[in-house]
Design an enzyme around this catalytic site. Sequence first.
Site, PDB file in Angstrom:
ATOM      1  N   HIS A   1      10.129 -26.103 -33.121  1.00  0.00           N
ATOM      2  CA  HIS A   1       9.013 -26.768 -32.455  1.00  0.00           C
ATOM      3  C   HIS A   1       8.517 -28.009 -33.170  1.00  0.00           C
ATOM      4  O   HIS A   1       7.524 -28.576 -32.754  1.00  0.00           O
ATOM      5  CB  HIS A   1       7.832 -25.807 -32.308  1.00  0.00           C
ATOM      6  CG  HIS A   1       8.020 -24.787 -31.252  1.00  0.00           C
ATOM      7  ND1 HIS A   1       8.806 -23.686 -31.420  1.00  0.00           N
ATOM      8  CD2 HIS A   1       7.547 -24.699 -29.975  1.00  0.00           C
ATOM      9  CE1 HIS A   1       8.798 -22.958 -30.319  1.00  0.00           C
ATOM     10  NE2 HIS A   1       8.046 -23.546 -29.432  1.00  0.00           N
TER      11      HIS A   1
ATOM     12  N   SER B   1      13.291 -25.984 -16.945  1.00  0.00           N
ATOM     13  CA  SER B   1      14.622 -26.561 -16.730  1.00  0.00           C
ATOM     14  C   SER B   1      14.597 -28.003 -17.192  1.00  0.00           C
ATOM     15  O   SER B   1      14.558 -28.927 -16.389  1.00  0.00           O
ATOM     16  CB  SER B   1      14.975 -26.527 -15.231  1.00  0.00           C
ATOM     17  OG  SER B   1      14.886 -25.235 -14.698  1.00  0.00           O
ATOM     18  N   GLU B   2      14.628 -28.197 -18.489  1.00  0.00           N
ATOM     19  CA  GLU B   2      14.491 -29.547 -19.022  1.00  0.00           C
ATOM     20  C   GLU B   2      15.572 -30.479 -18.493  1.00  0.00           C
ATOM     21  O   GLU B   2      15.301 -31.642 -18.164  1.00  0.00           O
ATOM     22  CB  GLU B   2      14.495 -29.514 -20.553  1.00  0.00           C
ATOM     23  CG  GLU B   2      13.203 -29.009 -21.173  1.00  0.00           C
ATOM     24  CD  GLU B   2      12.996 -27.504 -21.039  1.00  0.00           C
ATOM     25  OE1 GLU B   2      13.980 -26.802 -20.738  1.00  0.00           O
ATOM     26  OE2 GLU B   2      11.871 -27.019 -21.239  1.00  0.00           O
TER      27      GLU B   2
END
Lengths: 319, 319, 327, 327
Positions: free
Chosen positions: D132, D62-63
């Site tokens: 990424h 949960s950034e």
Amino acid sequence: MKISKDTKIDLYKRMVRQRTFEDNTTKIFAGGEMPGFLHLSQGEDAVAAGTCSNLTKEDVIFTTHRGHGCIIAKGADLKPMMAELFGRIDGCCRGRAGSMHFADISNGCMGSNGVVGEGMRISLGTAFAHKYNKTKNVVAVFFGEGATGTGAFHESFNMAATLKLPIIFVCSINLYAQMTPKEDHISIENVADRAAAYGAPGVTIDGNDVEKVYEEIDKAVKHCRAGKGPYMLECKTYRHHGHFEGDPCNYRPEGELEKWLKKDPIVLYEKKLKKEGVLDDKQIKELKEAAQKEVDKAVAFARQSPQPDIEELYKGIYA
Amino acid sequence: MKISKDTKIDLYKRMVRQRTFEDNTTKIFAGGEMPGFLHLSQGEDAVAAGTCSNLTKEDVIFTTHRGHGCIIAKGADLKPMMAELFGRIDGCCRGRAGSMHFADISNGCMGSNGVVGEGMRISLGTAFAHKYNKTKNVVAVFFGEGATGTGAFHESFNMAATLKLPIIFVCSINLYAQMTPKEDHISIENVADRAAAYGAPGVTIDGNDVEKVYEEIDKAVKHCRAGKGPYMLECKTYRHHGHFEGDPCNYRPEGELEKWLKKDPIVLYEKKLKKEGVLDDKQIKELKEAAQKEVDKAVAFARQSPQPDIEELYKGIYA
Amino acid sequence: MAENKPLNFQWAINHGIAEEMRRDPTVFLIGEDVGKPGGPFGVTRGIIQEFGPERAVDTPISEGAIVGLCCGAAAAGLRPVAEIMFMNFITLAVEEFYNQASKMRWMFGGQVKQPFVVRAMTAGGFGAGPHHSSSLEGWFASMPGMKVVMPSNPRTAKGLMKAAIRDDNPVLYVEPLASYKMKMIMPEGDYITPIGKAEVVKEGSDVTIVSIGRMLLEAEKAAAALEQDGIKAEVIDLLTVNPFDMETIYASVKKTNRCAIIHEAKKTMGCGAEIAASLQEDMFDWLDAPVARVAAPFTHIAFHPALEKHYLPDAENLIAKVKELVG
Amino acid sequence: MAENKPLNFQWAINHGIAEEMRRDPTVFLIGEDVGKPGGPFGVTRGIIQEFGPERAVDTPISEGAIVGLCCGAAAAGLRPVAEIMFMNFITLAVEEFYNQASKMRWMFGGQVKQPFVVRAMTAGGFGAGPHHSSSLEGWFASMPGMKVVMPSNPRTAKGLMKAAIRDDNPVLYVEPLASYKMKMIMPEGDYITPIGKAEVVKEGSDVTIVSIGRMLLEAEKAAAALEQDGIKAEVIDLLTVNPFDMETIYASVKKTNRCAIIHEAKKTMGCGAEIAASLQEDMFDWLDAPVARVAAPFTHIAFHPALEKHYLPDAENLIAKVKELVG
Ligand SMILES: Cc1ncc(C[n+]2csc(CCOP(=O)(O)OP(=O)(O)O)c2C)c(N)n1
Ligand SMILES: Cc1ncc(C[n+]2csc(CCOP(=O)(O)OP(=O)(O)O)c2C)c(N)n1
Ligand SMILES: [Mg+2]
Ligand SMILES: [Mg+2]
């Protein structure tokens, strides 16, 4: 539910095809021939096979960074798939995406995702399109228990429920989010209970029992095709490998892997099918050899496929 | 639960103070003297009063764009609060924040928020600090039913449950998210049922019954102070005004407002207190006049406070 | 369909959407309050009545899911037009724009398209405060695969909306609340304003003014005032900030040898930085003065009206800057 | 505490955090896998053992909530050090950085501070693919109230971490996966590397090279090669991209009259744009050549290693560019 002999064989074949593909990539990756990061799903095979076996060609799936099993179960051609993992021009995504960002649209895989949870948000739109176009197609979106902590999970399920979108939320509980065990990031036992928060059905099952998955997906598909909105299936399973290939897995309690290897969904199913007389040892051997042959061909195809030119970087950014 | 006479009077006084303040801002805003947008909470007064009356000075709250009631209930000094709404230098936030982004830290309001749901995410940290510092203080975070659709709601509740943070989630169901009615964006009847998704208690009550709110908050506070993690309280209520001041409200079904005006929490409580002999007409009148006087003083204070200098724009961006 | 009465910006957007919805059944509207309520600020009034609730969809408050839904629907062949209200809330969908929509087509090797539009409103000038008044187009101008349009008036508002809906890429459509009531006589018939193409709205030889979005009004005011002082400004309405139409700017600067850029967003890391950096890189020998940026300062937008007014760039700032360049 | 053996980048970060945790009991670590697992890439190994699970907290994925928690904890007097893993995932917390953390102190009229650090990793060079490997510091450089640091080697990695933890503002700390194994002998004792201050790491008179983050290696390689060709480059390690230390750059350009900037992020709307725009604006008469930007092209980073390599800027690109400027 009575599962036909053909379906049983189909379920078994899907799992063997998935597993054979993944076991081969493990070796190839260890040999250094495959670039990037690789997240494999051996052990979770039944979730993908049981789900996709019950979908039509027009139904679509969304999957995660750990998506090979699902993609193959959905019917991917292994050649462009393997070529993509090698980064070659004949890869499904021309070598741009690799394992984590893979998609195979014509075979119903609308995308893996490098960002945990995002497949769910995107799946809303594809399900919306099915509803909008009045097809009866459904969308199955795969995710891990770690993804249930994301805002994406909640927003997606809530919106799917509100707009009555035909989405099956398939959660593969493999006990870890990277290296963090489930009990450290989830405060309840069964995440399928979260479906109640949206007024949708949520069912928790043994994810290593491929027929059980198949049966429950049957209910989910009927629910979705009937326009009743989303459905959640939680499959308790385990990943035999680490989070990524090369992960030393020192966060695993001793004996855990061994315990789960005994519950390997393919081994279990083999026993069952033999007991039921659906397959015998010889047939099983043949099916495995056929899968290996297909994978060998895919590897050969990938190896001979050219590397992309540098111009590929600049091609097709805009439509 | 037996509520003492003093508490009853306290509950009533809080509501009157809130309502008087808001009714006055309505007039001032209509007169063009207050800049920006204004979202008022007349009708939802009991939720704020019942909650804050049961918190200590050290407990803190987070609120929303519709936060005046909560902030006053928590014990705000009305002068700097009113000055902030006027945009003056003596405002709590030096005229930079206004109604929607207001905070009054020394009186326990850690912030309103212009972004729906974000107060919940921030409340995690303040609750974390209380736990970290081993105080027994709790955090109450207010939000509307619209906010329960946000990823913020889910991430926050899930994380609070996982980390066992002392947060009371207080949801004020006023039937609308802007102009969209509840049934168009929420697929279940009671959003407090969502607490079960995190293994936390969730209770739905009549949000216009201030004593009921007080009682339920009592349980929530005890739960949180005992280190058992978050608690959810859903209060069914109604906003008498539009989404913002000036909203023509043509989305409201006919008669809806009138129905709810009959259930005005202050009117209801007045009747009850009179029946119980806690307050008589004279005392009620006095309390209302005292509140009006306090607000008048706040308005006078705001009006005489200087406008901020242009340099204020550049001051204190960094600590 | 002729439109001879002046139309305001708000209705120009509305008409742009409605015309495309009539033309193409795959176009639909989605967002918070866009359907039954007719839009939080009334921009989509009448759409649900004409096209029904299937094509004008109210959602929960979930900006990430709204944009995610756009990605998935676009990949499946539909053409969503979404609304995110105040641009500040787009912070909650940066993931879906950046990692998903902008990359999807390229990343999947061309297997899908991403034809969708997201409307976002900038609200500078209304005392709406720090969470409601930001101009964040710069972040989206940094994303290959995205397009970002910034209409300047009712004509371009409608033309760019129609172009955006027909475009096969994700388009962020930025609309200023401060322009909603701006009126003009509209072109007749079906027209689009091409994306990626700036317009020279006033010719001049002394300095090039590049204006972004609603700042065109200020640029035009400034140009008129400068004219009085004998300075002939060429005014370019950029209209798109991804991709940047550097050709048009370069052609103008070859004539004027001077350039000032005006935008409502902050100067630091704003689109003016990219334009200035490119100009000096590619046109070094053509420039007789530094490229100037007239934009918001490096601070937050305040609730207080006078502070907000000072924060926002205007004709006055631009005039002063141009005089420095030319003087 | 003397450290005489060479230390790598990864452990330098670790030591920086651990030393500050020892010094100040309000400092704690939070994020996905930072506690028990010792960090997704092993950077926080040993922290939970020394400081206990109260100060090394594993969270759900949960950034947004992680950064939100930082805001709330910092406002309440703690000093969180959070990790967001790959920088691409910071897309999910842009709201908390932009609307909340960066504004909170100013917006509340100084009632609170926001002392927290968020670590984010850039992973260019590992075939990690489009989700990424991004460098997104530019967005955060546009936010008043935020600070953004980009360490270049183990020494600055540790020094900037300690400075960031002691800073009373939200600091985004960008660490390159490609530098994790880079080793050097570290300064002895307790030191910090000041935020907002660039370092001149090599003096020169012909051209200024401004390097951001791990590109310092490439800049130094390029400078050495250029030296061979008789070109004396001054190399500046910028270290911080918000606030930009323009003073140091200006002082250098006054000497060299030429400047090239190298960063891993995209050229378009990257930090180089702001530096170039400011340079030409403020130092127009000092520049004998355009300010050059050596950075990633306007496309996506590919999974394929050769494509990725081509995408990332390097010494070779820089040398070619500098020769253009000087030639
Ligand atoms: C938004 C986001 N945060 C963090 C990560 C890093 N990450 C990659 S996989 C993973 C764990 C996912 O766990 P789960 O959902 O259970 O899937 P599994 O890997 O077990 O299949 C994390 C945290 C990510 N990719 N995206
Ligand atoms: C993230 C975000 N999306 C949209 C908005 C615009 N908006 C302001 S209030 C509101 C409705 C909120 O409804 P609810 O949570 O029920 O609170 P209420 O206004 O009823 O008190 C919306 C959508 C916003 N401020 N923030
Ligand atoms: Mg998992
Ligand atoms: Mg509401």
